[in-house]
Design an enzyme around this catalytic site. Structure first.
Site, short mmCIF file in Angstrom:
data_model
loop_
_atom_site.label_atom_id
_atom_site.label_comp_id
_atom_site.label_asym_id
_atom_site.label_seq_id
_atom_site.Cartn_x
_atom_site.Cartn_y
_atom_site.Cartn_z
N ARG A 80 0.79 -1.17 -0.23
CA ARG A 80 0.06 0.25 0.11
C ARG A 80 0.85 1.23 0.01
NH1 ARG A 80 -4.33 0.01 4.60
NH2 ARG A 80 -2.68 0.64 5.67
N LYS A 183 -2.69 6.72 1.15
CA LYS A 183 -2.41 6.92 2.59
C LYS A 183 -1.57 8.28 2.83
CE LYS A 183 -2.41 4.53 6.95
NZ LYS A 183 -3.47 5.21 7.74
N GLU A 219 -16.39 5.94 4.48
CA GLU A 219 -15.71 5.13 5.47
C GLU A 219 -16.04 5.98 6.80
OE1 GLU A 219 -11.57 4.58 5.10
OE2 GLU A 219 -11.23 6.49 3.96
N1 PLP Z 1 -9.19 3.96 6.62
C1 PLP Z 1 -8.41 5.16 6.99
C2 PLP Z 1 -8.61 6.53 6.52
C3 PLP Z 1 -7.30 4.88 7.71
O1 PLP Z 1 -6.62 5.91 8.20
C4 PLP Z 1 -7.33 3.35 8.32
C5 PLP Z 1 -5.99 3.18 8.90
O2 PLP Z 1 -4.99 2.71 8.45
C6 PLP Z 1 -7.88 2.70 7.79
C7 PLP Z 1 -8.97 2.86 7.11
C8 PLP Z 1 -7.85 0.95 8.15
O3 PLP Z 1 -6.73 0.59 7.47
P1 PLP Z 1 -6.03 -0.61 7.93
O4 PLP Z 1 -6.95 -1.70 8.35
O5 PLP Z 1 -5.29 -0.97 6.93
O6 PLP Z 1 -5.28 -0.15 9.12
C1 COI Z 2 -4.15 2.87 11.34
O1 COI Z 2 -5.06 2.36 11.78
O2 COI Z 2 -2.94 2.49 11.45
C2 COI Z 2 -4.08 4.31 11.25
O3 COI Z 2 -3.40 4.92 10.40
C3 COI Z 2 -4.95 5.33 11.77
C4 COI Z 2 -4.15 6.47 12.32
C5 COI Z 2 -4.85 7.79 11.13
C6 COI Z 2 -4.49 6.69 13.44
#
Ligand code: PLP
Ligand code: COI
Length: 339
Positions: A80, A183, A219
């Site tokens: 990612r 991200k 989301e």
């Molecule tokens: N959506 C956003 C905007 C996020 O910052 C995160 C955190 O990483 C997620 C979703 C969840 O992604 P992940 O499950 O890969 O941590």
């Molecule tokens: C995560 O879940 O790892 C995130 O990046 C969320 C964060 C913005 C606190």
């Protein structure tokens, strides 16, 4: 580590012993460096400061009952970060460098990895920034990739307890064809006003709708959204949300327990038909949702009427955290041992 209250760790920065850094110059990545300084030297014209050439990741390391330390799906975070880098025209750390960086920084800070049984983990934060100086709008020629770690507890202060969230119609996080699926820091800057509104009204976070029509769910703050009904796991398909690795994992857990999985646009009105809803992410793990308030439309959707998380969300939470902590065998290939 003495002096750390592992049981009550907030989701907050804590200084650890070391971080790692690697510079991209003259078209190639250098050697990984270890630092004990929390600061970086940065050119004032670096593109990350002016034009938002910045990407980050978030993953966790967990200590098991056996004392060993596991990381969860780091290859997906690495991929990612490369996708994000491509999305905003940055040089991306190759998978081997990403692995060396996170494994090294976790091992160097072993004394900060929470012991088994406290519901805490070591949060690993890779960061990639355009460090080269430019004044015109263009990608930098130099990049800095770094990783720090910090021990954390639950992201939402409720832990695995139902939270209330609000639909935000007055602000968007990401444009339909913008950078929402990457991200990048800018998405989070764009979320701060609505987050403040939500917090001021007593909500844990905001539920974003699609920016174009405000018809579909995008989301839930820093987490993906899911709903459950009729033995089906339903999660939004949208180009402006972050592809969550936790959500991908829950989809696999759902399939494995014989549920149907639907990744598709989810209209807001469908909220009234779900048996359970939740937010999922690395930091949030699973946050069961008990109330969603659509402030502008004066509508409230309620779940967890008995005050407790729903049975399927609970099962997902228990299975996911058991795999992460090493209490349950990982039949998916999600876990790698660091120590
Ligand atoms: N959506 C956003 C905007 C996020 O910052 C995160 C955190 O990483 C997620 C979703 C969840 O992604 P992940 O499950 O890969 O941590
Ligand atoms: C995560 O879940 O790892 C995130 O990046 C969320 C964060 C913005 C606190």
């Amino acid at each position: 580590m003495e002096n750390i209250d592992w049981k009550n760790l907030p989701f907050q920065y804590m200084k650890t012993d070391y971080n790692v850094r690697c510079y991209y110059r003259d078209g190639k990545w250098g050697k990984l460096e270890i630092s004990s300084s929390e600061y970086i030297q940065m050119h004032m014209a670096a593109t990350c400061l002016h034009y938002g050439q910045e990407a980050f990741e978030g993953l966790k390391a967990y200590r098991g009952k056996d004392g060993r330390v596991r990381v969860f799906r780091w290859r997906d975070n690495s991929k990612r970060m490369r996708d994000t880098a491509e999305g905003i025209k940055m040089a991306a750390p190759p998978e081997e460098l990403f692995k060396e960086a996170i494994f090294t920084v976790i091992r160097l800070n072993e004394r900060f990895i929470p012991p088994y049984g406290y519901g805490a983990s070591l949060y690993v934060r890779p960061l990639l920034v355009g460090s080269g100086a430019e004044v015109g709008v263009k990608p930098a020629k130099e990049y800095l990739f770094m990783v720090f770690v910090t021990p954390v507890g639950a992201y939402f202060k409720e832990g695995f307890k139902p939270v209330d969230i609000m639909i935000c119609r007055s602000h968007d996080r990401a444009a339909p064809l913008g950078t929402g699926a990457y991200k990048v820091g800018g998405n989070y800057a764009a979320s701060l006003t609505s987050l403040e509104i939500a917090h001021n009204k007593g909500f844990s976070t905001t539920l974003y709708l699609d920016a174009k029509e405000k018809k579909y769910i995008d989301e839930a703050g820093p987490a993906n959204f899911f709903g459950i009904k009729n033995n089906t796991y339903i999660t939004p398909d949208s180009k402006s949300i972050l592809p969550s690795i936790t959500n991908m994992s829950l989809m696999e857990l759902a399939r494995k327990r014989g549920m149907k999985v639907e990744k598709r646009p989810v209209p807001v009105e469908e909220l009234s038909s779900f048996e359970e809803v939740g937010a999922c992410g690395t930091a949030a793990v699973i946050a069961p949702i008990k109330k969603i308030v659509d402030i502008e439309l004066n509508k409230t959707y309620e779940y967890c009427k008995d005050g407790k998380p729903g049975p399927i969300s609970t099962e997902f939470y228990n299975t996911l955290t058991a795999i992460q902590n090493g209490d349950k065998e990982d039949s998916f290939g999600w876990i790698d041992y660091v120590i």
